[in-house]
Design a protein around this motif. Structure first.
Motif, short mmCIF file in Angstrom:
data_model
loop_
_atom_site.label_atom_id
_atom_site.label_comp_id
_atom_site.label_asym_id
_atom_site.label_seq_id
_atom_site.Cartn_x
_atom_site.Cartn_y
_atom_site.Cartn_z
N ASN A 3 -53.51 -33.15 18.60
CA ASN A 3 -53.70 -31.84 19.22
C ASN A 3 -54.85 -31.04 18.64
O ASN A 3 -54.70 -29.89 18.24
N LEU A 4 -56.00 -31.68 18.63
CA LEU A 4 -57.20 -30.93 18.27
C LEU A 4 -57.81 -30.40 19.56
O LEU A 4 -57.62 -30.96 20.63
N LEU A 5 -58.57 -29.28 19.46
CA LEU A 5 -59.23 -28.76 20.64
C LEU A 5 -60.51 -29.56 20.88
O LEU A 5 -61.39 -29.57 20.03
N PRO A 6 -60.62 -30.22 22.03
CA PRO A 6 -61.79 -31.08 22.27
C PRO A 6 -63.10 -30.32 22.32
O PRO A 6 -64.16 -30.89 22.16
N PHE A 14 -48.86 -26.71 11.15
CA PHE A 14 -48.28 -27.76 12.00
C PHE A 14 -49.16 -28.99 12.00
O PHE A 14 -50.39 -28.91 12.06
N ARG A 40 -50.88 -29.06 26.84
CA ARG A 40 -50.64 -29.48 25.47
C ARG A 40 -51.46 -28.64 24.49
O ARG A 40 -50.97 -28.19 23.46
N GLU A 41 -52.74 -28.44 24.88
CA GLU A 41 -53.61 -27.63 24.04
C GLU A 41 -53.09 -26.21 23.89
O GLU A 41 -53.09 -25.64 22.79
N TYR A 72 -43.48 -35.15 22.74
CA TYR A 72 -44.17 -36.42 22.92
C TYR A 72 -44.09 -36.82 24.37
O TYR A 72 -43.20 -36.41 25.10
N MET A 107 -50.19 -26.14 21.59
CA MET A 107 -50.61 -26.24 20.19
C MET A 107 -51.14 -24.89 19.70
O MET A 107 -50.77 -24.41 18.64
N PHE A 120 -49.11 -32.51 14.39
CA PHE A 120 -48.41 -33.11 15.53
C PHE A 120 -48.70 -34.60 15.61
O PHE A 120 -49.71 -35.08 15.10
N GLN A 121 -47.81 -35.30 16.32
CA GLN A 121 -48.03 -36.72 16.53
C GLN A 121 -49.33 -36.97 17.32
O GLN A 121 -50.07 -37.90 17.03
N GLN A 122 -49.59 -36.10 18.32
CA GLN A 122 -50.76 -36.29 19.19
C GLN A 122 -52.02 -35.65 18.63
O GLN A 122 -52.93 -35.35 19.37
N ASP A 132 -44.65 -33.30 12.62
CA ASP A 132 -43.77 -33.93 13.62
C ASP A 132 -44.30 -35.33 13.93
O ASP A 132 -45.27 -35.48 14.66
N GLU A 133 -43.67 -36.35 13.32
CA GLU A 133 -44.12 -37.74 13.51
C GLU A 133 -45.63 -37.85 13.28
O GLU A 133 -46.36 -38.32 14.15
N VAL A 149 -40.72 -34.72 10.20
CA VAL A 149 -39.80 -35.50 11.02
C VAL A 149 -40.44 -36.86 11.24
O VAL A 149 -41.61 -36.95 11.57
#
Lengths: 848, 269
Positions: B115-118, B109, A750-751, A847, A754, B111-113, B186-187, B218
């Motif tokens: 999506n940051l880099l931990p 972008f 996922r990362e 998702y 992105m 994103f729904q999740q 996106d959501e 979206v």
């Protein structure tokens, strides 16, 4: 549960294949080692069986009791031969005169390196010789040579070869024949051989006495070999022994088994290290796989699977994996062992025919180790998995890393305990030298294990620091952060490399320190600047004509030059190293030794000098008498101890007056020390000494550096051997790093998606993975080097009293290990980086 | 179905007139997956333009093709036919390298999740696109975004130390950091509670109003769509309704229309 395990495995084929590669490697090494040992043995046995083939009984000289005596050829006497001829049941007698000889090739050097040239009489029936060119030697000035000798010496039919033994002068012979051996072979076991007339062979090997190395007896038809041997027993002299051919062959077989066993153990050692390292790898993979399946396992527990069932299903998986890998490993090992046997047999033994033997133990051991190790390594992760509470199935996957406190605390305790043991040993507080050395060694081992446990904790600061090397670009920075993300996983992955690097660094450090200590000693204590000596690795000791000493002394800037003769003598019933020299005081002085007690630097004919510990060994002091018999001596001489030397490796041993040189095994000097005037041009003097030695093919002038290099040449072999070990650890390490990286890439899909979506290029993605890979590998190497240096230092200190008083760091080798680690990182990154670069952005960010 | 949010957005009248230039234009897009019997046509001849400085929501039932449309517009997915133009560049047919560069420079972008880099702090995450491009971000602009999103106190935190709403605000800041031509969301509120959703949507609205940012979002949440200047409805891979200045109720009504399965052609007309 078994079906679930199988299906689970099918879904993770690639990772399992990678993991099993480590098991395959370990099993293969073990199988190969055992097959190689058995096959070489079989091949050598076949070679042994050829020797004296067709004979029933052998009469040979009695094997000498001590090594000193063995230098001298004792022959079967003519009288014994006459008695044997007169014995009933003796049909035919083959006469063998054989021994080692020095022969000079067309380059002026002695032919043959490690293996000496053999001399034999042409009539000898020990081997089946087949003339290829020319004819057999008929006159004393003629010889026939083996095809291998012709090839190695560069000399052929019609040319002249110079040969001699320690007791004879150089003699020129005309080569009248070139021969091979049955089966079209050029040599027997790769050795070179010259054949003479029987009389000439006796002149060279038995000082012209009518004596023989062996009588190969064929029994008359109807006579039993055992009966004949029994009948011969009373008629042979005390110098000879009677054996049936069967007994002779059995003994030869047993002797070669000892040697091949050594080679086999060496390979087995490699196999065991591969297996040891793969334990980490397998345990790591199973932990990783199980971590990814926690939800699934929790679900199974929720629907009623017991803890035992969870453990069993994982162990079943390990069993299947281990079995497949071990079977493949055994097969690869058997094939590899057979191939290696053929290569060795053809290149070293010139065996002609190779016998491949596959002992059942080879296959059984490979299977047992492969399967056992895999199951064992999976046990801990399996038990841990079974502790997953069923409620986990309902929770979102908790990604928190297990704490590393437990293993860090244990690792610290183990490291400290090891350090304490080492400290006590090094400061001689364990009572007794042996206890001190053992304490230090055990402590070193504990530190090694302890640090391995601490890798997870160490990985945090170290990986960060190492990764800073790459931080010039952003992709590198991300890779560095990724490498430090999962300390436990990074640590276990790096451990595989660390173990190998630790072992080689520790060994290389110790050997380098030993070498540096010797060099240091030579630089400080040894007065002589030049040494006249031959190569350290040769069967026959190199020697030269003492007449050249006058030429050397005549050279400008040579202040002193003293030659030394060596012998192994029997002194008061013990085997002792004896020197003689025309200038006893001079040699002690030039070699940096010291006369501690008595003596004037000269020895009368009935005086003997000795170093302190050798004197203590025999319990003698100044004024005491000892009895010495030299190699060629027939009777003991009585000596009075007149001087005691301080212990010093260069001057240790016994010294007598040069009056006894004729009774030494080698009646010519084997070394000379040359003292060059201060400020003189050493290179010019070296060249002048070499000129003086032009007629001496076995020796040359060497300066300190060359001399020390010659003395320590065995260390170089040892260092090369341990580099092979590193190579093996590296292969396993590559597999481990690949495994970890693939998993990381999968976890971070996922990362990656992105990053690609917001504009990271494929090249940047590849760089990111490479940096992660190289950082992990370097982490392992740096840790290994640090621990290895520490252990090497401790061992050097432990041996400081034995003369290893200089600590030297093998800088070039260590740089090589770091380069190797980078290479491991790069190789391991190929597949994972490609996979990361190909990440499907849409799939990755969709998702759940 | 969530009801309309109490703090309905206030739109600045006449804004659309000021920004009539199209930031993103799609012409005759076709996209199908699979082949033969199993073929699914996700987009059928979709043509749509998104004006610069406008906030557009794309809605539609599951499988209507709204995500595919956004992916094609953003250069993440390829099209079978038709062209996409972003800020004057035709992106259809570009290679991976050019597309990557385009996404880096012209597209943001969310994103729904999240999506940051931990492994990176909030600040590093915000600066990520600039870092990837080895470019220096405009510090004044970055601090303005950070202030607007009220993230000053959180900059040194890692994503795991942030709430979902805070993480999505960091993601918003990241999307805007390079002043992209268009931001695709996106959501963005799909994983957030009502309060955090309001904050994020409020910021998106504000970035359009105050900074003239173009946003294409979206969503399937009518109350989220109500923040937009315009809602484009998709069904079965076609645009079936284009609703300007929507309210949550308008959106709900429109979507109910789909659920009653009124013939699509009739709806679209």
């Amino acid at each position: 549960m078994l079906r679930a395990a199988l299906k689970g495995m099918a879904a993770r084929k690639a990772r399992l294949a990678l993991t099993s590669l480590a098991v395959v490697l370990g099993s293969a090494f073990i199988a190969a080692a055992l097959v190689l040992t058995a096959s070489i043995q079989a091949t050598v046995d076949a070679l042994n069986a050829e020797s004296f083939a067709g004979s029933d009984v052998l009469v040979q000289p009695v094997a000498p009791e001590s090594r000193g005596d063995s230098l001298i050829q004792q022959g079967v006497s003519a009288e014994t031969l006459a008695n044997v001829e007169a014995t009933e049941g003796v049909e035919r007698i083959g006469l063998t005169v054989s021994g080692t000889i020095s022969a000079i090739g067309d380059n002026g050097k002695v032919v043959g390196g490690l293996a000496p040239t053999m001399a034999a009489n042409w009539a000898d029936e020990a081997h089946d010789r087949e003339l290829r060119d020319g004819r057999a030697p008929e006159a004393d000035g003629e010889v026939a040579v083996s095809a291998k000798f012709a090839a190695d010496s560069g000399l052929g039919l019609g040319e002249t070869v110079t040969a001699y033994t320690p007791t004879t002068d150089q003699t020129a012979y005309e080569i009248v024949g070139v021969y091979g051996y049955s089966g079209g072979r050029d040599s027997i076991s790769g050795g070179t051989e010259i054949t003479f007339t029987t009389a000439e062979a006796q002149r060279l090997l038995f000082d012209g006495e009518d004596a023989y190395s062996a009588l190969a007896i064929q029994a008359a038809p109807g006579t039993d070999a055992d009966d004949l041997a029994a009948a011969l027993e009373p008629v042979v002299g005390a110098e000879s022994q009677v054996r049936t051919w069967e007994d002779y062959n059995a003994e030869a077989t047993a002797q070669s088994a000892e040697l091949t066993g050594l080679v086999g153990n060496f390979l087995l050692g490699f196999g065991l290290i591969a297996v040891f390292v793969s334990v980490f790898l397998i345990a790591n993979t199973f932990s990783i796989v199980i971590a990814g399946r926690l939800k699934e396992i929790a679900m199974m527990r929720a629907i009623g699977a017991g803890r035992g069932q969870v453990v069993r299903s994982i162990l079943a998986e390990a069993l299947i994996l281990g079995t497949v890998a071990a079977v493949v490993g055994a097969a690869v090992g058997v094939a590899g062992g057979a191939g290696l046997t053929a290569a060795i047999a053809n290149s070293f033994l010139d065996a002609g025919q190779v016998s491949v033997a596959v002992p059942p133990t080879a296959i059984l051991a490979a299977l047992a180790v492969g399967i056992g190790v895999t199951v064992l390594a999976a046990l801990v992760p399996a038990v841990r998995a079974s502790k997953v509470p069923p409620v986990e199935a309902m929770r979102a996957a908790a990604k928190a890393d297990r704490p590393i406190t437990g293993i860090t605390v244990t690792g610290t305790i183990v490291t400290l305990a090891g350090g304490a043991a080492m400290a006590l040993g090094l400061t001689h507080n364990l009572g007794g030298d042996k206890a001190d050395l053992a304490g230090t060694a055990v402590g070193a081992g504990l530190v090694f294990v302890g640090v391995t446990m601490l890798t997870a904790w160490l990985s945090k600061p170290l990986v960060g620091a190492l990764g800073r090397l790459w931080s010039w670009n952003f992709a590198g920075k991300l890779g560095r952060r990724n490498a430090g993300r999962n300390p436990r996983r990074t640590a276990v992955t790096a451990s595989a490399l660390m173990i190998g690097v630790t072992l080689v660094t520790a060994t290389a450090t110790l050997l380098t320190s030993v070498k540096a200590s010797i060099e240091d000693y030579f630089g400080e204590a040894v007065k002589a600047e030049l040494f006249v000596t031959g190569p350290a690795v040769s069967e026959l000791p190199a020697s030269f004509d003492p007449a050249v000493m006058d030429d050397i002394r005549a050279i400008d800037d040579v202040e002193a030059a003293v030659e030394v003769y060596y012998d192994i003598a029997d002194i008061d019933g013990t085997e002792q190293y004896v020197n003689t020299t025309t200038d006893f005081g001079g040699i002690v002085d030039l070699f940096g030794g010291e006369i501690a007690d008595g003596g004037t630097g000269a020895l009368a004919d009935d005086e003997i000098a000795v170093n302190q510990s050798a004197a203590d060994e025999l319990g003698v002091g100044i004024g005491d008498t000892v009895n010495a018999t030299f190699s060629r001596g027939t009777e003991a001489h009585e000596f009075t101890v007149s001087a005691i030397l301080a212990d010093n490796e260069n001057t240790d041993g016994w010294y007598v007056s040069p009056a006894y040189v004729e009774e030494f095994y080698t009646t010519k000097p084997m070394m000379a020390l040359v003292d060059v005037a201060d400020g003189a041009d050493i290179d010019a003097v070296t060249a002048a000494v070499d000129d003086a030695l032009a007629g001496e093919p076995e020796v040359s002038a060497q300066n300190h550096e060359e001399f020390v290099a010659e003395v320590t040449v065995f260390f170089d072999f040892a260092i090369i051997a341990i580099q092979l070990l590193l190579g093996l650890a590296m292969i396993v390490a590559v597999i481990g790093v690949v495994n970890t990286l693939i998993l990381s890439v999968l976890e971070r899909t996922r990362e990656l998606g992105m990053l690609r979506a917001i504009g990271m290029t494929r090249g940047q993605t590849v760089r990111m993975v490479i940096v992660e890979s190289v950082t992990i590998a370097l982490f392992g190497a740096v840790l290994g080097i640090a621990v290895g240096l520490g252990l090497g230092w401790a061992l050097q200190n432990a041996l400081a009293d034995s003369g290893v008083d200089v600590f030297a760091v093998p800088v070039t080798l260590i740089a090589g290990y770091l380069a190797a680690a980078v290479l491991v990182g790069l190789l391991a990154a190929i597949a994972p980086a490609a996979r990361a670069a190909k990440t499907n952005i849409l799939g990755a960010i969709a998702y759940e | 179905m969530p009801l309309s949010t109490p703090h309905a957005p206030q739109r600045t009248p006449g804004l659309q007139q000021q920004h009539s230039r199209a930031a993103v234009t799609a012409t005759g897009l076709w996209r199908a997956y699979g082949s033969g019997e199993a073929q699914v046509v996700a987009l059928r001849d979709v043509s749509v333009a998104f004006a610069s400085g406008q906030f557009t929501a794309i809605m539609g039932p599951s499988g209507s093709g709204k995500s595919t449309l956004m992916h094609c517009l953003a250069g993440l997915d390829t099209t079978d036919r038709g062209t996409v133009d972003i800020g004057g560049t035709v992106i259809t047919g570009l290679g991976d390298k050019a597309l990557t560069k385009l996404r880096r420079d012209k597209i943001g972008f969310i994103f729904q999740q999240f999506n940051l880099l931990p492994t990176l702090t909030a600040e590093e995450n915000i600066l990520l696109p600039a870092s990837i491009a080895s470019a220096k971000a405009d510090p004044a602009w970055i601090s303005q975004i950070i202030r607007t999103l009220d993230l000053q106190e959180r900059l040194s935190h890692k994503p795991t130390e942030l709430s979902g709403g805070q993480q999505q605000r960091v993601a918003c800041a990241r999307a805007l950091a390079t002043r992209p031509e268009v931001v695709f969301a996106d959501e963005p509120t799909g994983n957030l509670d009502t309060r955090s959703s309001g904050e994020v949507l409020g910021f998106l609205r504000k970035s359009v109003d105050d900074f003239g940012q173009t946003i294409v979002m979206v969503t399937h949440d009518p109350s989220a769509a109500a923040y937009a200047d315009r809602v484009v409805f998709l069904a079965d891979g076609q645009i079936v309704r284009d609703l300007p200045n929507p309210t949550a109720d308008d959106v709900i009504d429109t979507m109910r229309g789909f659920e009653t399965r009124v013939p699509l052609a009739g709806e679209a007309a």
